[in-house]
Design a protein around this motif. Structure first.
Motif, short mmCIF file in Angstrom:
data_model
loop_
_atom_site.label_atom_id
_atom_site.label_comp_id
_atom_site.label_asym_id
_atom_site.label_seq_id
_atom_site.Cartn_x
_atom_site.Cartn_y
_atom_site.Cartn_z
N HIS A 253 0.59 -1.02 -0.08
CA HIS A 253 -0.23 0.11 0.10
C HIS A 253 0.44 1.23 0.35
O HIS A 253 1.13 1.60 1.47
N VAL A 254 1.25 1.93 -1.06
CA VAL A 254 2.38 2.83 -1.89
C VAL A 254 1.11 4.44 -0.91
O VAL A 254 -0.09 4.27 -1.72
N SER A 255 1.49 5.32 -0.06
CA SER A 255 0.95 5.81 0.07
C SER A 255 0.28 7.46 -1.04
O SER A 255 0.94 7.51 -1.93
N GLU A 256 -0.78 7.63 -0.82
CA GLU A 256 -1.09 8.04 -2.72
C GLU A 256 -1.39 9.36 -2.39
O GLU A 256 -1.55 10.54 -2.38
N ALA A 257 -1.08 9.30 -0.80
CA ALA A 257 -0.48 11.91 -0.32
C ALA A 257 0.50 11.53 -0.89
O ALA A 257 1.23 13.32 -0.56
N LYS A 258 1.29 10.95 -1.02
CA LYS A 258 3.21 10.80 -1.80
C LYS A 258 2.93 11.03 -3.82
O LYS A 258 2.37 10.21 -4.09
N LYS B 34 16.98 -3.04 6.08
CA LYS B 34 15.81 -2.36 6.34
C LYS B 34 15.87 -1.69 7.98
O LYS B 34 14.67 -0.55 7.61
N ILE B 35 16.45 -2.03 8.70
CA ILE B 35 16.87 -1.02 9.63
C ILE B 35 17.16 0.47 9.92
O ILE B 35 16.78 1.06 10.18
N GLU B 36 17.93 0.34 8.68
CA GLU B 36 18.56 1.96 8.42
C GLU B 36 18.58 2.53 7.72
O GLU B 36 18.08 3.72 7.80
N ALA B 37 17.11 1.84 6.72
CA ALA B 37 16.36 2.73 6.16
C ALA B 37 15.55 3.55 6.98
O ALA B 37 14.55 4.28 6.84
N VAL B 38 14.46 2.30 7.63
CA VAL B 38 13.31 3.20 8.84
C VAL B 38 14.31 3.87 9.98
O VAL B 38 13.66 4.79 10.31
N TYR B 39 15.35 4.10 9.81
CA TYR B 39 15.40 4.93 11.02
C TYR B 39 16.69 5.93 10.79
O TYR B 39 17.01 6.70 11.24
N ARG B 40 16.63 6.21 9.64
CA ARG B 40 17.93 7.44 8.35
C ARG B 40 16.78 8.85 8.92
O ARG B 40 17.88 8.77 9.15
N PRO B 41 15.67 8.78 8.66
CA PRO B 41 15.29 10.78 8.65
C PRO B 41 15.16 10.60 10.46
O PRO B 41 15.89 11.90 10.71
N GLN C 196 11.10 2.03 3.88
CA GLN C 196 11.05 2.29 5.38
C GLN C 196 9.04 2.01 5.43
O GLN C 196 8.55 2.43 6.39
N TYR C 197 8.34 2.11 4.72
CA TYR C 197 7.33 0.83 4.69
C TYR C 197 7.38 -0.34 5.77
O TYR C 197 8.06 -0.85 4.90
N ASN C 198 6.53 0.14 6.48
CA ASN C 198 6.72 -1.44 7.42
C ASN C 198 6.54 -2.83 6.48
O ASN C 198 6.96 -3.50 6.70
#
Length: 685
Positions: free
Chosen positions: A551-556, A595-602, A567-569
């Motif tokens: 489910h890719v966010s439609e807001a983006k 995966k962990i690096e991508a999630v925490y990068r921001p 970064q998506y779960n």
């Protein structure tokens, strides 16, 4: 039948005399006192740095012994094990070899606060540690009791500062060399002899043995662990009277060991291990124990019957009547019942080894008489037929108030004396190992005329641990939790090698070239993989076509990179590698880390700015001879007393002192900046 020829007694004693004289003439760079978790890491680390090291322990065969719980790691503690391993320590690899039940605690939360943990086989863990130390270059092991520390009187030009020159042994001593039995016989024959051994630095890791006392019911006996004598009273006297150190007393305890066949596991809840064990060591991709060979743990609870036994036995329990502080986060069952009456408490039934016939009941540390311990156990349905192999008992021991140490774990008033482990007021194998490694590193560097090193709390949990101890002190045994670290998003278990291994090799000198090369390979591969993910770009619409189940966010809208999608779960690196095999397949071995690096990068980007600000603040030195009582700034008398007592080395350390207000830090900062500008003007003129 052949018999071994025995030399005449005169020749035998002459050989003994020559060998003991040789020992007395030996000078070591570093002597480590104590063979527990702190001592083994300290001795190994000092040797890796390049110091000629001697480990002195009361019993060689108890080196690496798991005195209490046969486990390693956990929430916060697992971070320490990973960091010790990243700095080439021993305990992580030993845990991978001896583990029999691996699990990641806190999985429901983010990876930054996951707690790698393993139940251990006591025998295998001890064997690994002993084998590792006995094969370590530049390290010798001596069995004996340290009677006292050898120190010089304070230098008239440097009042209040002693210098360590070595140790004095008392009782019997044996070494791990061929002459073991000769030395043992020598000291059995000699009446009260002692042996001085000189050293540039000494690391004390006495654990619970410093003036230790054992408690069971109304019975008290000297000791630091069941079956082992405490350290000599001369050691406590040297620290307290000769060196003038402020000391306190803490307590801990251990539960009874239960015969496995007497436990009804059907009355408890099964807790299997993780299907795929996660190694502690960055050098291991697999654990020694195969997934299908792991043993389960079981969970049960206390009940009102347990509470009744506790209350009825209080008058027979002198340990619980003492006002000596015990561990808040691993208290005895007596303390739990008194503090939380009527509450059910967890009891984990944990195996002690692959072939052991014993069960460790975590959560049931107790010090009541043995007959009442059995009565208490049998109040729990799963333990209604329980048989005790060894009763539980309590331990009280001396510790040194750690605010008297600097960030290198060296005693401020005694050059060359380093402390690590429970002597600093901590509890737990992991806290001890972390301190031991860093004390061993700095003792070796000091002995070899190199500057000591500091780990910041912005770069490691070890830094958090040490900073908390030396700036805040302890009023109860200290235990590491992830909540103690301000920068949890950056200080994760998965990236400890990237944070510390390169520094450990390039700056500290405690990491092998083999581990360093592997860390460089991992770093470069991760950077390449992250760059490749960044180069994979698609519009939001095309991502939906490429990954229809996501489910890719439609807001983006617009273009999104593979790193952003990761970064998506519900997006894994495996999914992206399958979709883009030509540029991502080569990095599958790093799937979880990416995966962990991508999630925490921001989060890490924002946190890095805060870290840089703190590091700038922390790096501002405070003169050690600063007279806080005469500073012409607005500081309260209480604040001046705290600063004078602790004497923080940096402004960052002062900010974390209990009782120091933000306003006081601002005044102190302005004073230091003004003094530096004034000094620069004077130098120019």
């Amino acid at each position: 039948m052949l018999t071994k020829k025995v030399p005449p007694l005169e020749s035998f004693l002459a050989l003994v005399s020559r060998h003991t004289s040789h020992l007395a003439r030996q000078r070591y760079d570093v002597i480590v006192v104590g063979g527990g978790h702190a001592g083994t890491e300290a001795a190994a680390a000092a040797s890796r740095v390049g110091a000629k090291t001697l480990l002195v322990t009361q019993k060689i065969n108890t080196i690496g012994a798991l005195s209490c719980n046969p486990s390693l790691g956990g929430v916060g503690k697992g971070h320490l094990v990973k960091e010790v391993d990243a700095l080439d320590g021993v305990c992580g690899r030993a845990g991978d070899w001896a583990g029999i039940h691996f699990s990641i605690l806190n999985r429901r939360k983010g990876p930054a606060v996951w707690g790698p943990r393993a139940q251990l086989d006591r025998q295998r863990y001890r064997q690994f540690i002993q084998s590792e130390l006995l094969s370590t270059p530049r390290l010798k092991i001596l069995e004996g009791s340290v009677e006292e520390l050898l120190v010089t009187e304070p230098n008239p030009e440097e009042p209040g500062h002693h210098r360590i020159t070595g140790i004095r042994l008392g009782g019997h001593q044996t070494t791990n060399e061929v002459v073991t039995m000769i030395i043992l016989f020598s000291f059995i024959m000699s009446a009260g002899g002692s042996l001085p051994i000189s050293a540039g630095c000494v690391v004390l890791t006495t654990g619970t043995f410093l003036s230790g006392s054992l408690f069971m019911g109304q019975t008290t006996s000297p000791g630091g662990r069941m079956g082992d004598a405490p350290s000599s009273t001369g050691m406590s006297h040297t620290l307290r009277e000769r060196l003038g150190l402020k000391m306190g007393r803490l307590r801990t305890g251990t539960p009874p060991r239960i015969v496995k066949d007497s436990v009804d596991f059907h009355e408890a809840t099964l807790h299997p291990p993780d299907s795929q064990p996660s190694p502690f060591s960055f050098l291991n991709r697999h654990t020694h124990c195969k997934p299908e060979e792991q043993l389960p743990c079981y969970l049960t609870f206390t009940n009102p019957g347990v509470d009744n036994v506790v209350r009825q036995s209080l008058h027979l329990n002198c340990h619980i009547q003492q006002d000596t502080k015990g561990p808040r986060y691993c208290p005895s069952i007596e303390a739990r019942v008194l503090r939380f009456p009527g509450r059910k408490h967890q009891v984990w039934l944990e195996p002690e080894g692959m072939t052991s016939d014993l069960i460790y009941p975590q959560g049931l540390s107790m010090t009541m008489p043995p007959d009442l311990q059995l009565r208490l156990l049998r109040e729990i349905p799963a333990l209604r037929r329980a048989e005790i192999q060894t009763p539980g008992y309590g331990v009280q021991y001396d510790f040194v108030c750690p605010t008297q140490l600097n960030s290198a774990l060296q005693v401020k008033s005694t050059q060359g004396l380093f402390l690590a482990g429970q002597i600093n007021g901590t509890t737990g194998y992991e806290e001890a190992a972390a301190q031991g490694l860093w004390a061993g590193v700095n003792a070796a560097r000091a002995a070899l005329s190199m500057p000591t090193m500091v780990l910041s709390r912005t770069e490691s949990y070890i830094g958090v641990l040490i900073d908390d101890l030396v700036t805040r002190g302890v009023t109860e045994p200290y235990r590491m939790f992830t909540s103690r670290a301000e920068f949890r998003a950056s200080l994760r278990p998965d990236n400890a090698d990237l944070r510390l291994t390169l520094k450990g090799f390039e700056e500290v000198g405690c990491v092998s070239s083999m581990r360093y090369k592997e860390a460089v390979r991992v770093r470069d591969s991760l950077n390449e993989a992250l760059a490749a993910l960044q180069d994979v770009t698609l519009s939001t619409t095309n991502w939906r076509h490429k990954l229809p189940h996501v489910h890719v966010s439609e807001a983006k809208t617009g273009i999104q990179t593979g790193l952003e999608l990761l970064q998506y779960n519900d997006v894994s690196f495996e999914m992206l590698a399958t979709a883009f095999p030509e540029c991502l397949s080569a990095y599958r071995e790093f799937a979880q880390r990416l995966k962990i690096e991508a999630v925490y990068r921001p989060h890490c980007v924002l946190q890095q700015k805060e870290i840089e600000r703190i590091q700038k603040e922390e790096s501002m030195s405070l003169p050690q001879d600063l007279d806080y009582f005469s500073l012409p700034v607005s500081l309260s008398q209480e604040v001046r007393e705290i600063l004078d007592r602790v004497r923080p080395s940096t402004l960052g350390a002062a900010t974390r002192l209990q009782g120091i207000t933000p306003a006081a830090i601002v005044h102190l900062l302005n004073y230091v900046l003004h003094s530096e500008r004034k000094q620069k003007r004077m130098q120019r003129s």
